[in-house]
Structure formats: structure tokens, C-alpha cells
Design a protein around this motif. Sequence first.
Motif, PDB file in Angstrom:
ATOM      1  N   ASP A 125      24.459-109.311 -22.042  1.00 37.16           N
ATOM      2  CA  ASP A 125      25.753-109.184 -21.370  1.00 37.16           C
ATOM      3  C   ASP A 125      26.682-110.321 -21.761  1.00 37.16           C
ATOM      4  OD1 ASP A 125      24.972-106.975 -20.059  1.00 37.16           O
ATOM      5  OD2 ASP A 125      25.115-107.794 -18.026  1.00 37.16           O
ATOM      6  N   LEU A 126      26.126-111.533 -21.748  1.00 42.55           N
ATOM      7  CA  LEU A 126      26.942-112.711 -22.021  1.00 42.55           C
ATOM      8  C   LEU A 126      27.463-112.685 -23.450  1.00 42.55           C
ATOM      9  CD1 LEU A 126      27.801-115.416 -20.639  1.00 42.55           C
ATOM     10  CD2 LEU A 126      26.038-116.468 -22.014  1.00 42.55           C
ATOM     11  N   ILE A 156      31.222-118.332 -18.838  1.00 42.15           N
ATOM     12  CA  ILE A 156      30.473-119.093 -19.830  1.00 42.15           C
ATOM     13  C   ILE A 156      30.346-120.563 -19.453  1.00 42.15           C
ATOM     14  CG2 ILE A 156      30.544-119.909 -22.232  1.00 42.15           C
ATOM     15  CD1 ILE A 156      32.243-116.768 -21.783  1.00 42.15           C
ATOM     16  N   ARG A 202      18.472-109.528 -20.489  1.00 47.15           N
ATOM     17  CA  ARG A 202      19.594-108.654 -20.173  1.00 47.15           C
ATOM     18  C   ARG A 202      20.866-109.471 -19.976  1.00 47.15           C
ATOM     19  NH1 ARG A 202      17.260-104.477 -17.116  1.00 47.15           N
ATOM     20  NH2 ARG A 202      16.921-106.045 -15.535  1.00 47.15           N
ATOM     21  N   ARG A 203      20.709-110.599 -19.286  1.00 45.73           N
ATOM     22  CA  ARG A 203      21.863-111.476 -19.077  1.00 45.73           C
ATOM     23  C   ARG A 203      22.404-111.984 -20.407  1.00 45.73           C
ATOM     24  NH1 ARG A 203      22.771-113.132 -13.894  1.00 45.73           N
ATOM     25  NH2 ARG A 203      21.026-112.804 -12.484  1.00 45.73           N
ATOM     26  N   LEU A 261      34.502-103.397 -29.488  1.00 44.58           N
ATOM     27  CA  LEU A 261      33.110-103.823 -29.347  1.00 44.58           C
ATOM     28  C   LEU A 261      32.219-102.738 -29.939  1.00 44.58           C
ATOM     29  CD1 LEU A 261      33.014-105.369 -25.763  1.00 44.58           C
ATOM     30  CD2 LEU A 261      32.655-106.578 -27.898  1.00 44.58           C
ATOM     31  N   MET A 308      38.840-107.583 -21.690  1.00 43.52           N
ATOM     32  CA  MET A 308      37.901-106.750 -20.959  1.00 43.52           C
ATOM     33  C   MET A 308      37.222-107.539 -19.851  1.00 43.52           C
ATOM     34  SD  MET A 308      35.413-104.076 -22.656  1.00 43.52           S
ATOM     35  CE  MET A 308      34.367-103.001 -21.742  1.00 43.52           C
ATOM     36  N   ASN A 358      29.177-107.342 -14.217  1.00 44.82           N
ATOM     37  CA  ASN A 358      28.460-108.425 -13.555  1.00 44.82           C
ATOM     38  C   ASN A 358      29.253-109.729 -13.651  1.00 44.82           C
ATOM     39  OD1 ASN A 358      26.699-110.479 -12.807  1.00 44.82           O
ATOM     40  ND2 ASN A 358      24.927-109.306 -13.472  1.00 44.82           N
ATOM     41  N   LEU A 382      28.103-110.109 -25.220  1.00 44.33           N
ATOM     42  CA  LEU A 382      29.167-109.105 -25.265  1.00 44.33           C
ATOM     43  C   LEU A 382      30.459-109.679 -24.687  1.00 44.33           C
ATOM     44  CD1 LEU A 382      28.906-106.207 -26.262  1.00 44.33           C
ATOM     45  CD2 LEU A 382      28.781-105.476 -23.881  1.00 44.33           C
ATOM     46  N   ALA A 383      30.334-110.368 -23.547  1.00 42.31           N
ATOM     47  CA  ALA A 383      31.508-110.942 -22.891  1.00 42.31           C
ATOM     48  C   ALA A 383      32.140-112.013 -23.783  1.00 42.31           C
ATOM     49  CB  ALA A 383      31.121-111.536 -21.545  1.00 42.31           C
ATOM     50  N   PHE A 426      34.064-107.309 -17.223  1.00 46.17           N
ATOM     51  CA  PHE A 426      32.808-106.567 -17.127  1.00 46.17           C
ATOM     52  C   PHE A 426      32.320-106.444 -15.686  1.00 46.17           C
ATOM     53  CE2 PHE A 426      33.076-108.129 -21.396  1.00 46.17           C
ATOM     54  CZ  PHE A 426      32.577-107.089 -22.156  1.00 46.17           C
ATOM     55  N   ASN A 429      27.449-112.753 -15.447  1.00 44.22           N
ATOM     56  CA  ASN A 429      27.109-112.724 -16.865  1.00 44.22           C
ATOM     57  C   ASN A 429      28.308-112.779 -17.795  1.00 44.22           C
ATOM     58  OD1 ASN A 429      24.640-112.454 -15.788  1.00 44.22           O
ATOM     59  ND2 ASN A 429      24.211-110.431 -16.598  1.00 44.22           N
ATOM     60  N   GLN A 430      29.502-113.049 -17.275  1.00 47.14           N
ATOM     61  CA  GLN A 430      30.636-113.161 -18.188  1.00 47.14           C
ATOM     62  C   GLN A 430      31.361-114.485 -18.050  1.00 47.14           C
ATOM     63  OE1 GLN A 430      33.796-110.370 -17.227  1.00 47.14           O
ATOM     64  NE2 GLN A 430      32.764-109.910 -15.319  1.00 47.14           N
TER      65      GLN A 430
END
Lengths: 284, 267
Positions: B218-219, A103, B214-215, A63, A93, A97, B221-222, A95, A100-101
Amino acid sequence: MEKMIVGEGLVFEYHQHNDAGEVEHIHRAIDGLDLEVRKGQFIAILGHNGSGKSTLAKHINALLVPTEGWMRVKGMDTREEGNVWKIRQHAGMVFQNPDNQIIATIVEEDVAFGPENLGVEPEEIRRRVDQSLDAVEMGEYATHSPNKLSGGQKQRVAIAGVLAMRPSCIIFDEPTAMLDPSGRKEVLDTALQLNRNEGITVILITHYMDEAIHADRVIVMDQGKIAFQGTPKEVFSRTEEMKAIGLDVPQVTEIAGRLKREGYDFPVDLLTIEEMVGAICRLK
Amino acid sequence: MIRDITLGQYYPAESFLHSMDPRSKIVLTFTFILSLFLAKGAPGYGVAFLFLVLAIRASKVPPRFMLKGLKAVFMIILLTVFINLFLTPGGAVLFQWGVFKVTRTGLETAVFMALRLIFLIVGSSILTLTTSPISLTDGIEALLKPWEKVKVPAHEIAMMMTIALRFIPILLEETDKIMKAQMARGADFESGGLVKKAQSLIPLLVPLFISSFRRADDLALAMEARCYRGGEGRTRMKRLSYTRVDVAAALVVAAYLLALGLLARWL
């Protein structure tokens, strides 16, 4: 043993721009760091905020790319663009939070996201999704909405999402920072179990000292460098040095150290409550 | 209170319409909506009405859920009726009061226009009531797929819809949290006129915007960490497939269109 991750002379600089777009300030988040992780190891990386531990984590799955030096994952250089997707599949990976990961709006759809991106056949995706959800004990929530799950459960869904890509290594970037104690335990147990039973290499970044005691090796970071590293016992018995860089040692180790200072004949490299109980019983 | 807003009005049940493929449901719903513009006179609307009743029965959704959708657009229907009623010239004058004049054609147009709007809304709420948001998204993506050749971003549209569906409840929850935190420090969202109420929303929107950026960061990146690189080369776990149910539904709609066409011919 096979080398999973090797980094040499890693440097990473953040550039801060002013309004005119000129570089105003250069911050070295990682400053000359060597790293070697072997297959199947459980590594904990400790450090206070701004020590560069999250930046290091993002280097492992490409990343971020080092400003100087190099990083290889399974022999693949992260600087080469052709390797990026292969590296990310091998080094998943998780994260901080949990919200926020995730989808998709359904748990199993989210777990399928990774393999779908890799272009895996539908039947195989289905198989992987079911296996991954079972591995984190979330099988019964497959068709639920992630919004109704607890933090620990969401984090386990995120882990399943990474597992479905069949990685050989998982990097946990402070996965428990936003969870309550029971959620923390769920996630940590899952990480440990994946390491022990599935042979997945785990890199756990955390600032909870108690989470590092099960690691094969603990790396303590400070100001973008490795301050020192070793087994949990070696690292935590250096209580004074840990405190000097703003870190604590596990509660048990702390108490053992204090007892020793009070003049009791006590080992200072204790980590778990069981060891503590044993040592106290042996006192006489 | 803010969390009571339900998004998408999906009504879970096991029915003929629920088991249909989302693609055929979308296409058939559009066909029905278009057919409303072809319907002429009372018999035409009668056939459309019968078809709707049949569809509602086949959906196993209580009719009051369909009517809920009408409440929101009640004013628009009322306005359309009034405009058509008073401003359509021609035909015998039925009623006159000052400048207001109601003609026979006006009355007819007003009634049919209202019916058309009502049928249209009920028809489309049958689609959203019997299709979960996620399969609706899948259906839209699949239907738009052929248009990708002319640069319609089918996958991107579907991905945006999915993410929106995922984050709307989270953002609502967050709004609620920020509101309560500000109320605890003496903010007042309740009293005052419209302008004052709108003003009091500004301190609410600023933190909400910041946190959603910000979310989003983050999203993104995820998603990248999980090898997302757009729609190319992507497979799907669930494949859509037409079944006998879809064929049956298509036949029913065809019969309906035929009836409508024949009626238009005769009259």
C-alpha cells in the motif's frame, strides 16, 4: 468546458499465474468502458466489491495502464511513460487506509513529501504546506506525529499531501471505508469544499450511497462495465436495478419508494432528509 | 504493555545541544568516541570525564536518562571488566586464588576499559537524547551525501529510517491487537519455559508478517502516486544550516582534543 479525463474502450486484465509462472486465469477487471470527466465536476463512482471501480481509479493517475483502449488526463496519454509523473501531479490520489499512505513521522513533513518529489524550491514547499494544511483545517497539527491523530484527521493530512502538489483533480479511492461516522463526514466535507471553493475536479469512489448524493454525476459500475449513470436523482430512482446488482439506494430514497408503493402521492427521487421533510409536509 | 516501548529516546528541551545542527552533533560525537581511544592514564580519562559533564550540563537532560542507557549494557561492561581483570598478564601480582590472578596492569586495564565503555555509551546517548529521530535522519542523509559518488545509497538509507520510524509504533500496536485477539481465544503467551514462550510467538508473527507486507505494498503505491522516484531531483523543505552554536561547539571539542593531546605528550 475543458475535458479533464477521457477514456475510450478501456480494458484491463489481471493475469493469475500458477506456480510454474504460466498464466492460469485471466480476469477482466475493466471490460470495455468509456469515461469522460469535465473540469470542476464532482463524480461519484459506485459499485460493489470487485466491480472494477478501484482498478478504474488507478488508471486515472497511471498507476495502472490499460490493456486495451486508452486514457487521457488533461490530454496526456497514460500509456506514454514520459507523461507519468506529470499525470500523477495533476491527478492526485487519496487511498483507503489512512495509516498506509502517510510516509513521514511529522504531519508537515508528510505534506511536503509530494512537492519535494517534484523538486519544488524549499520556500515554495513551505508556503504550499501551510496553505494545504489550512485548506483541510489541520494547520494546528502541523508539527504533530500522525500516530496520535484520529482516522478522519489522518485522511485530511493525506488530502493536504495531495493538495500540496497543486493537482487539478483528486481521486478518492474509498477514503471513508475505514473511518467512523464523524471521520467520514470530515473527509466528505473536505472533498466537497475543495470541489466547490477551489474548483478541483473530484472523483469519489465509494460504496456508501449517502456520499454520492452531492455528486454532479453518479456512475454505477458492475462487472467492469458502466451499468448506468446520471444525476444522483436519476440513478437512485432506479431502485430495482440498483438492488439487482447488489447495491442499495440512500435511506431517504428507499423510504420514498416504499411510501409510493403503498399508494401515497410521493416523489421517488428524494435524496436528502430536507427534501423528505418538504415532501411529507406537502402531503396534506 | 508492548506500547510502553519508546523508540529513540529523544528528550525534548531547549538547550545549547538541542539547537545544534544534527550534522555537527553526529560528527562531534564521533570525534569524542574516537578520542576515548587516545586518552591515556587517569588524567586523560579525567579530561574526558570533565568534557562529558560539561556536555550533559549543556544538554539540560537529567543525568539519570544518560544512566538508563548504561543499564542495558551493564552485563557487557561487567564481563569486560572480569576478562581484563583476570586475564591480563604483567605487573605485580596483587591477588591470587587458584588459577585466578589479579595483576596491577590487569586492574588498570579493567578500570580504564570500563570507563571507556561507559563514556562511549553516555556520549552517544547525549546525541540521541538531544536530537529528534527525524533530524538525526536528515543529518545522516546530509553527511552521507558526498559518498553517493562511490555508490553509498544515502537517500535510500534515510528513507528507510524514516519509514521504519513511522511504522514501528503502528506495528507494535498491531502486535498488541493480534495478541489480545488470540488471548481472547485462549492463547497463552505468559506461562511456560523459554522454548514454549518462543513457540507461542509463531502464531503471532505469521499474521504480523502478512499484514506488514500488505502495508508495504500500500505504502509503495501511495508513494508512487505522490511522484516518488528515488532521491534524484528531489528537494527538501527544511534545509540544514550551521549557526554560531555549531562553531562554538566545534571550538569546545577542539579545546578538549588539544588538552587530551597535550596530556598524552607530557605523560
